[in-house]
Write a protein that holds these residues in place. Sequence first.
Motif, mmCIF file in Angstrom:
data_model
loop_
_atom_site.group_PDB
_atom_site.id
_atom_site.type_symbol
_atom_site.label_atom_id
_atom_site.label_comp_id
_atom_site.label_asym_id
_atom_site.label_seq_id
_atom_site.Cartn_x
_atom_site.Cartn_y
_atom_site.Cartn_z
ATOM 1 N N GLN A 100 1.028 -1.333 0.057
ATOM 2 C CA GLN A 100 -0.033 0.299 0.007
ATOM 3 C C GLN A 100 0.732 1.527 0.014
ATOM 4 O O GLN A 100 1.402 1.526 1.153
ATOM 5 N N PRO A 101 0.660 1.944 -0.877
ATOM 6 C CA PRO A 101 2.237 3.165 -1.141
ATOM 7 C C PRO A 101 1.290 3.958 -0.335
ATOM 8 O O PRO A 101 0.099 4.307 -0.678
ATOM 9 N N ALA A 102 2.684 5.002 0.474
ATOM 10 C CA ALA A 102 1.677 5.988 1.788
ATOM 11 C C ALA A 102 1.299 7.430 0.705
ATOM 12 O O ALA A 102 0.478 7.800 0.733
ATOM 13 N N LEU A 103 2.471 7.530 -0.462
ATOM 14 C CA LEU A 103 2.279 8.353 -1.374
ATOM 15 C C LEU A 103 2.174 8.188 -2.438
ATOM 16 O O LEU A 103 2.835 7.606 -3.356
ATOM 17 N N SER A 104 0.677 8.198 -2.419
ATOM 18 C CA SER A 104 0.131 7.269 -4.075
ATOM 19 C C SER A 104 0.098 8.690 -4.529
ATOM 20 O O SER A 104 -1.553 9.197 -4.851
ATOM 21 N N GLY A 105 0.013 8.392 -5.015
ATOM 22 C CA GLY A 105 0.209 10.001 -6.475
ATOM 23 C C GLY A 105 0.023 9.505 -7.900
ATOM 24 O O GLY A 105 -0.259 7.986 -7.906
ATOM 25 N N TRP A 106 -0.354 10.247 -8.989
ATOM 26 C CA TRP A 106 -1.210 9.423 -10.008
ATOM 27 C C TRP A 106 -0.341 9.366 -10.848
ATOM 28 O O TRP A 106 -1.493 8.296 -11.783
ATOM 29 N N LEU A 107 0.792 9.490 -10.683
ATOM 30 C CA LEU A 107 1.409 8.084 -11.831
ATOM 31 C C LEU A 107 1.144 6.793 -11.126
ATOM 32 O O LEU A 107 2.267 6.086 -12.266
ATOM 33 N N GLY A 108 0.860 6.571 -9.678
ATOM 34 C CA GLY A 108 1.468 5.570 -8.996
ATOM 35 C C GLY A 108 -0.120 4.580 -9.252
ATOM 36 O O GLY A 108 -0.207 3.278 -8.897
ATOM 37 N N HIS A 109 -0.860 4.840 -10.010
ATOM 38 C CA HIS A 109 -2.264 5.130 -10.023
ATOM 39 C C HIS A 109 -2.446 3.984 -11.394
ATOM 40 O O HIS A 109 -1.652 4.610 -12.608
ATOM 41 N N GLU A 110 -3.310 3.697 -11.087
ATOM 42 C CA GLU A 110 -3.800 1.721 -12.282
ATOM 43 C C GLU A 110 -3.481 2.649 -13.624
ATOM 44 O O GLU A 110 -3.502 2.103 -14.865
ATOM 45 N N ALA A 111 -4.803 3.828 -13.906
ATOM 46 C CA ALA A 111 -4.986 4.056 -15.159
ATOM 47 C C ALA A 111 -5.229 5.463 -14.877
ATOM 48 O O ALA A 111 -6.131 7.080 -14.844
ATOM 49 N N PRO A 112 -3.595 6.595 -14.563
ATOM 50 C CA PRO A 112 -3.487 7.849 -14.865
ATOM 51 C C PRO A 112 -3.965 8.998 -15.391
ATOM 52 O O PRO A 112 -5.516 9.665 -14.794
ATOM 53 N N PHE A 113 -4.492 8.245 -16.297
ATOM 54 C CA PHE A 113 -5.509 9.091 -16.970
ATOM 55 C C PHE A 113 -6.884 9.138 -17.899
ATOM 56 O O PHE A 113 -7.228 9.942 -18.124
ATOM 57 N N ASP A 114 -7.399 7.844 -16.732
ATOM 58 C CA ASP A 114 -8.887 8.054 -16.703
ATOM 59 C C ASP A 114 -8.952 9.231 -15.493
ATOM 60 O O ASP A 114 -10.146 9.708 -15.929
ATOM 61 N N PHE A 115 -8.743 9.896 -14.711
ATOM 62 C CA PHE A 115 -8.493 10.624 -13.856
ATOM 63 C C PHE A 115 -10.235 10.502 -12.892
ATOM 64 O O PHE A 115 -10.655 11.363 -12.873
ATOM 65 N N ALA A 116 -9.735 9.649 -12.793
ATOM 66 C CA ALA A 116 -11.030 8.638 -11.832
ATOM 67 C C ALA A 116 -10.840 10.176 -10.608
ATOM 68 O O ALA A 116 -9.826 9.774 -9.334
ATOM 69 N N MET A 117 -11.567 10.022 -9.456
ATOM 70 C CA MET A 117 -12.280 10.264 -8.134
ATOM 71 C C MET A 117 -11.145 9.511 -6.922
ATOM 72 O O MET A 117 -10.613 10.372 -6.146
ATOM 73 N N ASN A 118 -11.045 8.705 -6.854
ATOM 74 C CA ASN A 118 -10.466 7.467 -5.880
ATOM 75 C C ASN A 118 -9.267 6.965 -6.643
ATOM 76 O O ASN A 118 -8.911 6.619 -8.233
ATOM 77 N N TYR A 119 -8.017 6.153 -5.945
ATOM 78 C CA TYR A 119 -6.650 6.042 -6.258
ATOM 79 C C TYR A 119 -6.821 4.503 -6.314
ATOM 80 O O TYR A 119 -7.565 3.921 -5.636
ATOM 81 N N ARG A 120 -6.745 4.303 -7.095
ATOM 82 C CA ARG A 120 -6.633 2.291 -7.655
ATOM 83 C C ARG A 120 -4.958 2.260 -7.532
ATOM 84 O O ARG A 120 -4.473 2.580 -8.654
ATOM 85 N N PRO A 121 -4.127 0.967 -7.081
ATOM 86 C CA PRO A 121 -2.554 1.228 -7.030
ATOM 87 C C PRO A 121 -2.252 0.486 -8.679
ATOM 88 O O PRO A 121 -2.840 -0.441 -8.727
ATOM 89 N N GLY A 122 -1.350 1.358 -8.838
ATOM 90 C CA GLY A 122 -0.802 0.033 -10.283
ATOM 91 C C GLY A 122 -0.348 -0.698 -10.098
ATOM 92 O O GLY A 122 -0.258 -1.014 -8.762
ATOM 93 N N PRO A 123 0.058 -1.101 -11.510
ATOM 94 C CA PRO A 123 0.120 -3.109 -11.203
ATOM 95 C C PRO A 123 1.645 -2.905 -11.063
ATOM 96 O O PRO A 123 2.697 -2.212 -11.438
ATOM 97 N N GLY A 124 2.049 -3.551 -9.685
ATOM 98 C CA GLY A 124 3.310 -4.353 -9.600
ATOM 99 C C GLY A 124 3.876 -3.119 -9.343
ATOM 100 O O GLY A 124 3.630 -1.876 -8.304
ATOM 101 N N ILE A 125 5.080 -2.633 -9.131
ATOM 102 C CA ILE A 125 6.395 -1.687 -9.081
ATOM 103 C C ILE A 125 5.813 -0.301 -9.289
ATOM 104 O O ILE A 125 6.380 1.008 -8.808
ATOM 105 N N GLU A 126 5.036 0.000 -10.295
ATOM 106 C CA GLU A 126 4.330 0.942 -10.773
ATOM 107 C C GLU A 126 3.771 1.958 -10.006
ATOM 108 O O GLU A 126 3.713 2.991 -9.483
ATOM 109 N N ARG A 127 2.995 0.923 -9.119
ATOM 110 C CA ARG A 127 2.773 2.115 -7.727
ATOM 111 C C ARG A 127 3.558 2.737 -6.626
ATOM 112 O O ARG A 127 3.347 4.049 -6.122
ATOM 113 N N MET A 128 4.738 2.570 -6.725
ATOM 114 C CA MET A 128 5.794 2.987 -6.458
ATOM 115 C C MET A 128 5.959 4.529 -6.836
ATOM 116 O O MET A 128 6.594 5.751 -6.470
ATOM 117 N N ARG A 129 5.652 4.685 -8.175
ATOM 118 C CA ARG A 129 5.664 6.169 -8.887
ATOM 119 C C ARG A 129 5.216 7.332 -8.388
ATOM 120 O O ARG A 129 3.776 7.039 -7.503
#
Lengths: 396, 396
Positions: free
Chosen positions: B232-261
């Motif tokens: 679970q990323p504490a620093l859950s920024g948009w480029l660690g999101h599963e689909a950053p360019f969906d601009f969803a209101m809620n955070y969903r962690p991206g696949p694997g290590i990508e979520r640490m972006r």
Amino acid sequence: MSEILRKDVFSLPEGVIYLDGNSLGPMPRNMPETLSRMVSSEWGQLLIKGWNAAGWMDQPSRIGDMVARLIGAPQGTVVMGDTLSIKVYQAVAAGLKMTPGRRVILSDTGNFPTDLYMVEGLIRTLDQGYELRTVAPEDVAAAIGDDIAVVMLTQVDYRTGRLHDMDAITQRAHQHGAVMVWDLAHSAGAIPVDLAASNAEMAVGCTYKYLNGGPGAPAFIYVRSDLAETIQPALSGWLGHEAPFDFAMNYRPGPGIERMRVGTPPVMQMTALEEAMRVWDDVDMRALRAASIALQEQFIADVEARVPALTLASPRDPDARGSQVSFRFEHGYAAMQALIHMDVIGDFRAPDIMRFGFTPLYIDAGDVTEAVDRIAKVMDDKLWDDPKYKTRNRVT
Amino acid sequence: MSEILRKDVFSLPEGVIYLDGNSLGPMPRNMPETLSRMVSSEWGQLLIKGWNAAGWMDQPSRIGDMVARLIGAPQGTVVMGDTLSIKVYQAVAAGLKMTPGRRVILSDTGNFPTDLYMVEGLIRTLDQGYELRTVAPEDVAAAIGDDIAVVMLTQVDYRTGRLHDMDAITQRAHQHGAVMVWDLAHSAGAIPVDLAASNAEMAVGCTYKYLNGGPGAPAFIYVRSDLAETIQPALSGWLGHEAPFDFAMNYRPGPGIERMRVGTPPVMQMTALEEAMRVWDDVDMRALRAASIALQEQFIADVEARVPALTLASPRDPDARGSQVSFRFEHGYAAMQALIHMDVIGDFRAPDIMRFGFTPLYIDAGDVTEAVDRIAKVMDDKLWDDPKYKTRNRVT
């Protein structure tokens, strides 16, 4: 308007009308030389000595002062570093420490998602019953009550360009004992901002949009002068330490805004940004705002006259908009791709928003006329119906 | 050693012997052109399209894979971004979530201060009775008990070069149910590291030292493959999101290590780093380690033979050292300034440590001989007694 326009400062590809400076500003023409020289003569020749001899260590504060001038912040209250996401986390975490006992962070559905995501992450990390409450932008003022710890808003809505009333909302937040954090991502360099007059506790923003600092340019954070000596940084990195090179075992916050620095600054990005900020030395923000509104009004009038299929998504009142205009169109993604193919670069935001930024440093009335001609061509000829424009890129 | 040495790849000022690559690596010779080209042809010509067309969006993972190869990490387990300070916060915050009920973060007094400061900040932010416990480096193993949530150590001591036994400490941490976080700031590109074999949960590091990414180059974070989908990323920024360019209101962690972006990556720094990482394509880390030890052994033998006033501060056993050698001297600050004036660049760490980094990509036996000659000159002639060398710079 002529005193604002300075197309010769920027390098834009021949024939391109760039209406996406609200996403990534164009390159100042001298940037290749600036970076090439910086790495050759500073990194290459000074090596580790560059931190003192080339002034790398002071860049975050020095550039902070340049940004401060554009957002109505006193000198010494803004520092650069990290990304906007990180700066949001810093600001909101500090705000929560200033409002013990309160558990609600208020934001709106027009906020840029990463601001909301970072607060979500902070809340999960704290695990103490905090709540992120998001309301519609027009309901924010009414939603500010005595249970709100921090009000965290982006002044200009990234999709519609809708502008919050910074003074009124900040005042209401303070009446109810809440801390106010403004995200100025779409404000800095776009509209006149008077942070000091608003009395907001903190503000954050990015510099790769209207400030033209380049892709991934560092963010900024502002802390009101009277709070800077007491604020507790959640991200207490060594370059925010009172004496980083003492290598003491315990953290002691640095003087004032310096404590909001975290790790080693990205010197190349800072150098590019510092160069880009020089463009602003003699820009009058009121004159820029007038020029921006003139361009926007021309654009809206021309599009509405010639392309009735596009519906204005931005406020009609120019005083209620930032420096962008958005239109809704069901096939907006493909239409924008077709338009980009015709060298008018704007962008698309889901579900149906075509977004156009107006940046009077390098866009003039002739560009607007030409852009509307090409938009009309895309729509009249139904170019958006071409399958090749319908495939989604990763970044849109 | 000849297959390791590649002086022609780096630009070093004429006559300089650079023994500070453990602080800031030198500039690869093609860097001015690389950066100049990147900004001209990518930022300048592609503008916002650079995120897709120039591959900016994928740089953090692509470079992560290049770093992974040097630290024994599988492809797809390392991602670049932010600063080391931020990455420490991310890793420790995630580690605490994995060890509910435990309240102690264990580190040592040889850790780099910012690692400790960031944990202090995390603890203050959490305000739930967490404790940062620091013991002497040699007492770490014994201090790992069932109360420890996270063990967070820098493998190579920044002052002495003392090397922790990564496998043994990680194993002990796991025996006691603790999460292991390694800081590889002075390891990556310096010594062979086998992260996968150690079984550590997380690792972080910087790239401006032995990896020569330039001042302020981005940091890296590694998460063990089996944890990457649940962390679970504490620093859950948009480029660690599963689909950053969906601009969803809620955070969903991206696949694997990508979520640490976290936020928008610093593209210029990433580009410089990617270029610097190409140098490593055909470097064998075992051969590099052998070359490093040979240089260090020569240096220690020569200094001890000729300059008895300097006392070895590093472990005498080469297998217990990273890629640096430190000596203690009461007037070490001034002596180092005098030495730098004679174009042998090392650095000083309070209170009395003269630090020398050995980087076999651009340092050879002849350089070591020459460096020791100049050290002997500084000491024999008491050049450190000159007042001009005693004034402290901000960065030392």
